[in-house]
Design a protein around this motif. Sequence first.
Motif, short mmCIF file in Angstrom:
data_model
loop_
_atom_site.label_atom_id
_atom_site.label_comp_id
_atom_site.label_asym_id
_atom_site.label_seq_id
_atom_site.Cartn_x
_atom_site.Cartn_y
_atom_site.Cartn_z
N SER A 2 -1.67 9.69 6.16
CA SER A 2 -0.93 8.85 5.23
C SER A 2 -0.08 9.74 4.34
CB SER A 2 -1.88 8.02 4.37
OG SER A 2 -2.57 7.09 5.14
N LEU A 18 -14.77 5.46 4.90
CA LEU A 18 -15.20 4.10 4.61
C LEU A 18 -14.31 3.51 3.53
CD1 LEU A 18 -19.04 4.76 4.36
CD2 LEU A 18 -17.81 3.78 6.29
N GLU A 19 -14.18 2.19 3.53
CA GLU A 19 -13.39 1.53 2.50
C GLU A 19 -14.00 1.82 1.13
OE1 GLU A 19 -11.27 -2.72 1.62
OE2 GLU A 19 -13.03 -2.70 2.91
N LEU A 34 -9.35 4.36 -0.66
CA LEU A 34 -9.03 3.79 0.64
C LEU A 34 -9.33 2.29 0.63
CD1 LEU A 34 -10.61 6.47 3.01
CD2 LEU A 34 -8.23 6.24 2.35
N SER A 35 -8.37 1.51 1.11
CA SER A 35 -8.58 0.08 1.26
C SER A 35 -8.14 -0.32 2.66
CB SER A 35 -7.83 -0.71 0.19
OG SER A 35 -6.44 -0.52 0.32
N LYS A 36 -8.87 -1.27 3.26
CA LYS A 36 -8.55 -1.70 4.62
C LYS A 36 -7.17 -2.34 4.67
CE LYS A 36 -12.02 -1.15 7.55
NZ LYS A 36 -11.89 -0.32 8.70
N GLY A 37 -6.38 -1.88 5.62
CA GLY A 37 -5.07 -2.45 5.86
C GLY A 37 -5.00 -2.99 7.27
N SER A 38 -3.86 -3.54 7.62
CA SER A 38 -3.71 -4.13 8.95
C SER A 38 -3.74 -3.07 10.05
CB SER A 38 -2.40 -4.92 9.03
OG SER A 38 -1.31 -4.08 8.69
N SER A 39 -3.31 -1.86 9.74
CA SER A 39 -3.30 -0.81 10.76
C SER A 39 -4.09 0.41 10.28
CB SER A 39 -1.87 -0.42 11.09
OG SER A 39 -1.22 0.08 9.95
N GLY A 40 -5.34 0.19 9.88
CA GLY A 40 -6.16 1.29 9.42
C GLY A 40 -6.40 1.18 7.92
N PHE A 41 -6.21 2.30 7.21
CA PHE A 41 -6.44 2.33 5.77
C PHE A 41 -5.13 2.43 5.02
CE2 PHE A 41 -10.65 3.95 7.10
CZ PHE A 41 -11.44 3.07 6.39
N ASP A 42 -5.09 1.78 3.86
CA ASP A 42 -3.99 1.93 2.92
C ASP A 42 -4.51 2.74 1.74
OD1 ASP A 42 -2.25 0.33 4.43
OD2 ASP A 42 -2.92 -1.50 3.44
#
Length: 55
Positions: A2, A18-19, A34-42
């Motif tokens: 990222s 981990l989120e 880290l937060s869950k995004g549509s394509s992995g982590f944001d």
Amino acid sequence: MSKCEECDADISIPSDALEGEIVTCPECGASFELSKGSSGFDLKPAQTVGEDWGQ
């Protein structure tokens, strides 16, 4: 991988991340959660908690 929102450096996210985990930019030292995004982590800026000296 990222990009840092502060300095645009590459931040590698561990494969076992981990989120809610905190990652730090190797260039500027900024911390991100880290937060869950549509394509992995944001990455979102981590909340910093200041010292409470009982004041």
